[in-house]
Design a protein around this motif. Structure first.
Motif, PDB file in Angstrom:
ATOM      1  N   PRO A 175      -7.930 -39.455  11.354  1.00 20.62           N
ATOM      2  CA  PRO A 175      -8.018 -37.999  11.861  1.00 20.62           C
ATOM      3  C   PRO A 175      -6.990 -37.162  11.191  1.00 20.62           C
ATOM      4  O   PRO A 175      -5.907 -37.528  10.761  1.00 20.62           O
ATOM      5  CB  PRO A 175      -7.601 -38.246  13.152  1.00 20.62           C
ATOM      6  CG  PRO A 175      -6.960 -39.393  13.211  1.00 20.62           C
ATOM      7  CD  PRO A 175      -7.584 -40.296  12.350  1.00 20.62           C
ATOM      8  N   PHE A 176      -7.570 -36.010  10.414  1.00 20.19           N
ATOM      9  CA  PHE A 176      -6.595 -35.111   9.710  1.00 20.19           C
ATOM     10  C   PHE A 176      -6.711 -33.672  10.555  1.00 20.19           C
ATOM     11  O   PHE A 176      -7.777 -33.341  11.097  1.00 20.19           O
ATOM     12  CB  PHE A 176      -7.215 -34.938   8.580  1.00 20.19           C
ATOM     13  CG  PHE A 176      -6.830 -35.912   7.472  1.00 20.19           C
ATOM     14  CD1 PHE A 176      -5.760 -35.883   6.504  1.00 20.19           C
ATOM     15  CD2 PHE A 176      -7.282 -36.992   7.699  1.00 20.19           C
ATOM     16  CE1 PHE A 176      -5.501 -36.688   5.702  1.00 20.19           C
ATOM     17  CE2 PHE A 176      -7.030 -38.322   6.543  1.00 20.19           C
ATOM     18  CZ  PHE A 176      -5.892 -38.058   5.656  1.00 20.19           C
ATOM     19  N   ILE A 177      -5.530 -32.748  10.324  1.00 19.35           N
ATOM     20  CA  ILE A 177      -5.849 -31.403  10.916  1.00 19.35           C
ATOM     21  C   ILE A 177      -5.989 -30.538   9.621  1.00 19.35           C
ATOM     22  O   ILE A 177      -5.444 -31.126   8.650  1.00 19.35           O
ATOM     23  CB  ILE A 177      -4.450 -31.081  11.722  1.00 19.35           C
ATOM     24  CG1 ILE A 177      -3.422 -30.794  10.788  1.00 19.35           C
ATOM     25  CG2 ILE A 177      -4.276 -31.935  12.669  1.00 19.35           C
ATOM     26  CD1 ILE A 177      -2.217 -30.157  11.285  1.00 19.35           C
ATOM     27  N   VAL A 178      -6.470 -29.482   9.785  1.00 20.61           N
ATOM     28  CA  VAL A 178      -6.825 -28.561   8.779  1.00 20.61           C
ATOM     29  C   VAL A 178      -5.607 -27.442   8.911  1.00 20.61           C
ATOM     30  O   VAL A 178      -5.342 -26.899   9.925  1.00 20.61           O
ATOM     31  CB  VAL A 178      -8.098 -27.750   8.849  1.00 20.61           C
ATOM     32  CG1 VAL A 178      -8.163 -26.590   7.934  1.00 20.61           C
ATOM     33  CG2 VAL A 178      -9.202 -28.749   8.529  1.00 20.61           C
ATOM     34  N   ALA A 179      -4.920 -27.326   7.979  1.00 17.32           N
ATOM     35  CA  ALA A 179      -3.679 -26.625   8.042  1.00 17.32           C
ATOM     36  C   ALA A 179      -4.086 -25.091   7.927  1.00 17.32           C
ATOM     37  O   ALA A 179      -4.904 -24.641   7.250  1.00 17.32           O
ATOM     38  CB  ALA A 179      -2.791 -26.891   7.010  1.00 17.32           C
ATOM     39  N   ARG A 180      -3.344 -24.309   9.200  1.00 20.74           N
ATOM     40  CA  ARG A 180      -3.540 -22.901   9.034  1.00 20.74           C
ATOM     41  C   ARG A 180      -2.430 -22.185   9.651  1.00 20.74           C
ATOM     42  O   ARG A 180      -2.431 -21.049   8.993  1.00 20.74           O
ATOM     43  CB  ARG A 180      -4.799 -22.462  10.262  1.00 20.74           C
ATOM     44  CG  ARG A 180      -6.096 -23.262  10.198  1.00 20.74           C
ATOM     45  CD  ARG A 180      -7.173 -22.747  11.004  1.00 20.74           C
ATOM     46  NE  ARG A 180      -8.400 -23.029  10.932  1.00 20.74           N
ATOM     47  CZ  ARG A 180      -9.084 -24.253  11.109  1.00 20.74           C
ATOM     48  NH1 ARG A 180      -8.228 -25.249  11.983  1.00 20.74           N
ATOM     49  NH2 ARG A 180     -10.280 -24.787  10.560  1.00 20.74           N
ATOM     50  N   SER A 193      -6.469 -26.124   2.005  1.00 19.00           N
ATOM     51  CA  SER A 193      -7.017 -25.282   0.781  1.00 19.00           C
ATOM     52  C   SER A 193      -5.772 -25.313  -0.040  1.00 19.00           C
ATOM     53  O   SER A 193      -4.587 -24.805   0.349  1.00 19.00           O
ATOM     54  CB  SER A 193      -7.606 -24.004   0.981  1.00 19.00           C
ATOM     55  OG  SER A 193      -6.810 -22.891   1.327  1.00 19.00           O
ATOM     56  N   LEU A 194      -5.933 -25.201  -1.308  1.00 17.47           N
ATOM     57  CA  LEU A 194      -4.954 -25.258  -2.247  1.00 17.47           C
ATOM     58  C   LEU A 194      -4.350 -23.681  -2.392  1.00 17.47           C
ATOM     59  O   LEU A 194      -3.173 -23.586  -2.611  1.00 17.47           O
ATOM     60  CB  LEU A 194      -5.566 -25.488  -3.815  1.00 17.47           C
ATOM     61  CG  LEU A 194      -4.453 -25.381  -5.036  1.00 17.47           C
ATOM     62  CD1 LEU A 194      -3.405 -26.383  -4.448  1.00 17.47           C
ATOM     63  CD2 LEU A 194      -5.310 -25.928  -6.263  1.00 17.47           C
ATOM     64  N   ASP A 195      -5.335 -22.661  -2.168  1.00 17.96           N
ATOM     65  CA  ASP A 195      -4.894 -21.384  -2.108  1.00 17.96           C
ATOM     66  C   ASP A 195      -3.840 -21.110  -1.001  1.00 17.96           C
ATOM     67  O   ASP A 195      -2.907 -20.250  -1.067  1.00 17.96           O
ATOM     68  CB  ASP A 195      -5.749 -20.421  -2.074  1.00 17.96           C
ATOM     69  CG  ASP A 195      -6.884 -20.309  -3.010  1.00 17.96           C
ATOM     70  OD1 ASP A 195      -6.248 -20.530  -4.429  1.00 17.96           O
ATOM     71  OD2 ASP A 195      -7.960 -20.012  -3.207  1.00 17.96           O
ATOM     72  N   LEU A 196      -3.898 -21.667   0.101  1.00 15.74           N
ATOM     73  CA  LEU A 196      -3.241 -21.629   1.203  1.00 15.74           C
ATOM     74  C   LEU A 196      -1.859 -22.256   0.672  1.00 15.74           C
ATOM     75  O   LEU A 196      -0.958 -21.829   1.256  1.00 15.74           O
ATOM     76  CB  LEU A 196      -3.991 -22.186   2.429  1.00 15.74           C
ATOM     77  CG  LEU A 196      -3.080 -22.126   3.739  1.00 15.74           C
ATOM     78  CD1 LEU A 196      -3.316 -20.752   4.625  1.00 15.74           C
ATOM     79  CD2 LEU A 196      -3.131 -23.252   4.714  1.00 15.74           C
ATOM     80  N   ALA A 197      -2.129 -23.371   0.517  1.00 11.74           N
ATOM     81  CA  ALA A 197      -0.830 -24.351   0.327  1.00 11.74           C
ATOM     82  C   ALA A 197       0.390 -23.630  -0.761  1.00 11.74           C
ATOM     83  O   ALA A 197       1.210 -23.723  -0.555  1.00 11.74           O
ATOM     84  CB  ALA A 197      -1.147 -25.713  -0.218  1.00 11.74           C
ATOM     85  N   ARG A 201       3.965 -18.039   2.105  1.00 10.51           N
ATOM     86  CA  ARG A 201       4.151 -18.264   3.760  1.00 10.51           C
ATOM     87  C   ARG A 201       4.051 -19.899   3.988  1.00 10.51           C
ATOM     88  O   ARG A 201       4.860 -20.145   4.907  1.00 10.51           O
ATOM     89  CB  ARG A 201       3.235 -17.399   4.498  1.00 10.51           C
ATOM     90  CG  ARG A 201       3.360 -17.546   5.952  1.00 10.51           C
ATOM     91  CD  ARG A 201       2.604 -16.509   6.642  1.00 10.51           C
ATOM     92  NE  ARG A 201       2.334 -16.551   7.937  1.00 10.51           N
ATOM     93  CZ  ARG A 201       1.666 -17.341   8.930  1.00 10.51           C
ATOM     94  NH1 ARG A 201       0.189 -17.722   8.372  1.00 10.51           N
ATOM     95  NH2 ARG A 201       1.599 -17.345  10.207  1.00 10.51           N
ATOM     96  N   HIS A 202       3.574 -20.620   3.265  1.00 12.85           N
ATOM     97  CA  HIS A 202       3.183 -21.976   3.495  1.00 12.85           C
ATOM     98  C   HIS A 202       3.772 -22.891   2.445  1.00 12.85           C
ATOM     99  O   HIS A 202       4.034 -24.176   2.786  1.00 12.85           O
ATOM    100  CB  HIS A 202       1.595 -22.379   3.570  1.00 12.85           C
ATOM    101  CG  HIS A 202       1.038 -21.796   4.831  1.00 12.85           C
ATOM    102  ND1 HIS A 202       0.657 -22.238   5.907  1.00 12.85           N
ATOM    103  CD2 HIS A 202       0.416 -20.505   4.861  1.00 12.85           C
ATOM    104  CE1 HIS A 202      -0.210 -21.615   6.628  1.00 12.85           C
ATOM    105  NE2 HIS A 202      -0.245 -20.574   6.113  1.00 12.85           N
ATOM    106  N   SER A 203       4.097 -22.580   1.314  1.00 13.31           N
ATOM    107  CA  SER A 203       4.448 -23.422   0.214  1.00 13.31           C
ATOM    108  C   SER A 203       5.752 -24.294   0.442  1.00 13.31           C
ATOM    109  O   SER A 203       5.951 -25.467   0.457  1.00 13.31           O
ATOM    110  CB  SER A 203       4.768 -22.725  -1.046  1.00 13.31           C
ATOM    111  OG  SER A 203       5.684 -21.783  -0.954  1.00 13.31           O
ATOM    112  N   ALA A 204       6.541 -23.472   1.090  1.00 10.75           N
ATOM    113  CA  ALA A 204       8.021 -24.041   1.419  1.00 10.75           C
ATOM    114  C   ALA A 204       7.886 -25.166   2.759  1.00 10.75           C
ATOM    115  O   ALA A 204       8.384 -26.207   2.479  1.00 10.75           O
ATOM    116  CB  ALA A 204       8.980 -22.925   1.967  1.00 10.75           C
ATOM    117  N   HIS A 205       7.042 -24.999   3.464  1.00 13.78           N
ATOM    118  CA  HIS A 205       6.705 -25.806   4.459  1.00 13.78           C
ATOM    119  C   HIS A 205       6.175 -27.229   3.872  1.00 13.78           C
ATOM    120  O   HIS A 205       6.390 -28.328   4.106  1.00 13.78           O
ATOM    121  CB  HIS A 205       5.782 -25.211   5.580  1.00 13.78           C
ATOM    122  CG  HIS A 205       6.474 -24.449   6.316  1.00 13.78           C
ATOM    123  ND1 HIS A 205       7.682 -24.563   7.316  1.00 13.78           N
ATOM    124  CD2 HIS A 205       6.409 -22.792   6.236  1.00 13.78           C
ATOM    125  CE1 HIS A 205       7.843 -23.514   7.738  1.00 13.78           C
ATOM    126  NE2 HIS A 205       7.249 -22.498   7.083  1.00 13.78           N
TER     127      HIS A 205
END
Length: 325
Positions: A175-180, A193-197, A201-205
């Motif tokens: 099982p995986f979760i989709v990061a949002r 998605s690479l664009d989200l990561a 807002r998300h890269s530091a996390h």
């Protein structure tokens, strides 16, 4: 010399499950052997002949209480764990009986090569339709089964996040979760998605963790070292890496150089030495010294072609279909 063996025993005072004799399933010969003295080895006899008297070797059985359960089931579980512990290499996949898909021969071969020969850092570059996702799933599942991967990050195009989540769950039982949201990066198994990561807002996390395994689909998007996507993936702390792409080279061979450098920095030397040794000045897509270059790439890349794997796949038909909604 004393040798210690664990003995599985069910408490006799358990009110729910009667405590069976833990030795009932064990063959008499095995039980007798456990209680017998260990015979002296030829080395021991030779030392005694020289006047060196070694202490007698005995086997000590230590009761271990594990709660109410079937002693044979506990034995089988322990036996399986010991087999996995003693598996010294990746000569065969341990995960094949734990997945809900029957992989093709070339997919198993690709997973084994990535694990055994490339130490879990590989470019999976099969032609389109040959199952790179299955190969990546096999590698991921094998690392999980062997206890080598707990935190896993999968970076894919945004349109493929749900597909990857479904396939890893239904075919490999993972099982995986989709990061949002930013807090989703605290989970041990994440698809994003690479664009989200790479977004601020998300890269530091995302970069705050050490990952046992990183999988990047459509990895040809990392072909330029100057792009934000390439810089982000290069900053991810990872132990094992799988880069999936059917087109590792699109414009010139330096794109391939950049992909390999993510996996194994220095494998192809520096950019300047790579260009001088392997690139044709008149045609940047055409390699010079193809033999040595092919040998270097074989250490980090797996590529199968339809014409060579001996598997007949249905023809691909593209078309435009109009639907009335």
């Amino acid at each position: 010399m004393d040798e210690r063996f664990e003995w599985l025993e069910i408490p006799e005072d358990d009110p729910v499950v009667p405590a069976p004799d833990a030795r009932a399933w064990m063959p008499a010969a095995v039980e007798t052997a456990l209680h017998a003295k260990v015979p002296a080895s030829p080395t021991t006899e030779a030392l005694r002949a020289l006047g060196v008297d070694l202490p007698e070797r005995r086997i000590e059985l230590i009761p271990t209480s594990l709660g109410p359960s079937d002693p044979y089931a506990l034995y089988a579980l322990r036996l399986q764990s010991e087999r996995l512990r003693l598996a010294s290499g990746f000569e065969r996949l341990q995960c094949l009986d734990q997945i809900a898909v029957r992989p093709l021969e070339h997919q198993i071969a690709a997973a084994l090569k990535a694990l055994r020969d490339m130490r879990g850092r590989a470019i999976l570059a099969d032609e389109v339709g040959l199952g790179k996702t299955i190969e990546a799933g096999l590698v991921a599942k094998e690392l999980v089964v062997r206890g080598l991967a707990r935190r896993i990050l999968v970076l894919v195009p945004a349109s493929l996040t749900q597909q990857w989540q479904e396939e890893l769950s239904s075919k490999f039982g993972e099982p995986f979760i989709v990061a949002r949201r930013p807090e989703d990066w605290e989970q041990p198994r994440v698809i994003a998605s690479l664009d989200l990561a790479k977004h601020e807002r998300h890269s530091a996390h995302a970069l705050a963790h050490d990952y046992d395994l990183l999988i990047v689909d459509e990895a040809h998007k990392l072909r330029r070292a100057s792009t934000q996507a390439h810089r982000f993936v290069n900053r991810v702390r990872k132990r094992y890496v799988l880069l999936l792409t059917a087109t590792p080279v699109q414009n010139d061979l330096t794109e391939l150089f950049q992909l390999v450098t993510i996996l194994q920095p220095g494998q192809l030397g520096t950019v300047r030495s790579f260009r001088d040794s392997y690139m044709d000045a008149g045609d940047p897509r055409s390699p010079r010294n193809a033999g040595p270059l092919r040998e270097l790439l074989s250490e980090v890349m797996v590529r199968h072609r339809r014409a060579t794997i001996g598997v007949k796949l249905p023809p691909r038909r593209a078309g435009i279909y109009h639907l009335n909604l």
